[in-house]
Write a protein that holds these residues in place. Structure first.
Motif, short mmCIF file in Angstrom:
data_model
loop_
_atom_site.label_atom_id
_atom_site.label_comp_id
_atom_site.label_asym_id
_atom_site.label_seq_id
_atom_site.Cartn_x
_atom_site.Cartn_y
_atom_site.Cartn_z
N UNK A 102 20.03 4.31 -51.24
CA UNK A 102 20.82 3.45 -52.31
C UNK A 102 20.23 3.29 -53.65
N UNK A 103 18.90 3.11 -53.62
CA UNK A 103 18.09 3.07 -54.86
C UNK A 103 18.09 4.24 -55.68
N UNK A 104 18.00 5.47 -54.94
CA UNK A 104 18.17 6.74 -55.53
C UNK A 104 19.48 6.91 -56.21
N UNK A 105 20.56 6.53 -55.58
CA UNK A 105 21.80 6.30 -56.05
C UNK A 105 22.11 5.83 -57.32
N UNK A 106 21.45 4.65 -57.31
CA UNK A 106 21.45 3.85 -58.65
C UNK A 106 20.65 4.62 -59.52
N UNK A 107 19.60 5.31 -59.34
CA UNK A 107 18.94 5.88 -60.31
C UNK A 107 19.80 7.09 -60.82
N UNK A 108 20.43 7.86 -60.03
CA UNK A 108 21.41 8.87 -60.35
C UNK A 108 22.43 8.35 -61.40
N UNK A 109 23.09 7.19 -60.92
CA UNK A 109 24.09 6.39 -61.87
C UNK A 109 23.57 6.18 -63.22
N UNK A 110 22.47 5.85 -63.24
CA UNK A 110 21.71 5.64 -64.46
C UNK A 110 21.67 6.69 -65.35
N UNK A 111 21.14 7.73 -64.70
CA UNK A 111 20.78 8.91 -65.48
C UNK A 111 22.18 9.71 -65.88
N UNK A 112 23.46 9.26 -65.13
CA UNK A 112 24.84 9.81 -65.80
C UNK A 112 25.37 9.01 -66.75
N UNK A 113 24.64 8.02 -67.14
CA UNK A 113 25.17 7.18 -68.09
C UNK A 113 25.91 6.02 -67.85
N UNK A 114 25.92 5.70 -66.58
CA UNK A 114 27.08 4.59 -66.10
C UNK A 114 26.35 3.18 -65.84
N UNK A 115 25.10 3.12 -66.28
CA UNK A 115 24.76 1.68 -66.07
C UNK A 115 24.42 1.06 -67.34
N UNK A 116 24.76 -0.19 -67.35
CA UNK A 116 24.62 -1.25 -68.40
C UNK A 116 23.71 -2.49 -67.87
N UNK A 117 22.71 -2.79 -68.60
CA UNK A 117 21.89 -3.87 -68.33
C UNK A 117 21.95 -5.33 -69.05
N UNK A 118 21.50 -6.17 -68.86
CA UNK A 118 21.38 -7.29 -69.49
C UNK A 118 22.61 -8.24 -69.53
#
Length: 239
Positions: A102-118
């Motif tokens: 699951x954490x690897x999937x989160x990392x891949x989503x981030x690399x795909x530009x789909x993650x916004x933080x803050x």
């Protein structure tokens, strides 16, 4: 028995079709709702989280309790038709592998530009209407989770969008390569769907032992009437 012909994996007859049979309960379910195990080196029972490893497989329901029962009842030797050694901590190993997946999937989503933080940026993403799910640190402040959850429901209606609270601040930060990530918004995309499916498997696996779900924050809960892997009617609940 399953064979390898060159690079082609030929599955056993019992591993064909839309359903598999749990070696513990004999109940049938889709592969997404099960865990597959194969025989590894030195006759060790090896979890096949991705369901891709070659060789004969034994299937067990997606439940920590079921895996513990499989170890106790020694069902693997019978199913694998060979000597099979299941480590006493196999249930913990499976959970750890599902967590990493699951954490690897989160990392891949981030690399795909789909993650916004803050907090502020996540709040703006919700207002913009391009959010497929939220991630909250399990050890984050409850007030922030509540406010973003309310914003999500205002924007998307009472059912809102899935909210994932399975991971700690440190786990999320490591997956994203950033420090101190408490809230993250996932945009709509294929990588987000993969993440949700992985998180659902982890949450369901933990569910039998922890009936109220993983401790802390907002969590993904699966509607029991849905087939595993169908995320269309997931809801987020606070525990």
């Amino acid at each position: 028995m399953a064979k390898r012909r060159g690079e082609i994996f030929e599955a056993d007859d019992e591993e064909r079709g839309p359903e598999r049979t749990c070696a513990v309960t004999r109940e049938k379910a889709t592969p997404e709702a099960m865990l597959r195990f194969v025989l590894g080196p030195d006759h060790q029972v090896t979890p096949d989280i991705k369901r891709k490893l070659p060789g004969r497989g034994v299937w067990v329901g997606l439940s920590r309790q079921r895996v513990a029962q499989a170890v106790k009842k020694q069902v693997f030797s019978r199913g694998l038709k060979d000597k099979a050694v299941a480590a006493p901590d196999l249930p913990e190993l499976v959970e750890e592998l599902l967590r990493r997946d699951a954490l690897q999937a989160l990392s891949l989503a981030n690399k795909a530009g789909l993650v916004t933080t803050g907090f502020v940026k996540v709040e703006k993403a919700i207002e913009a209407g391009d959010v497929g799910a939220l991630v909250h640190a399990r050890d984050g402040a409850a007030d922030g989770k509540r406010k973003l959850g309310q914003a999500l429901r205002r924007r998307y209606g009472p059912e809102g969008k899935p909210e994932i609270g399975l991971f700690s601040n440190d786990e999320i930060g490591a997956a994203l390569g950033r420090d101190h990530v408490v809230h993250a918004a996932l945009g709509n995309g294929a990588a987000t769907k993969v993440l949700l499916a992985s998180c659902r498997r982890l949450a369901v696996y933990r569910g039998d032992e922890k009936a109220d779900g993983p401790a802390g924050g907002e969590i993904l809960m699966a509607d029991e009437t849905d087939a595993a892997g169908d995320i269309s009617s997931w809801d987020a609940r606070t525990i």
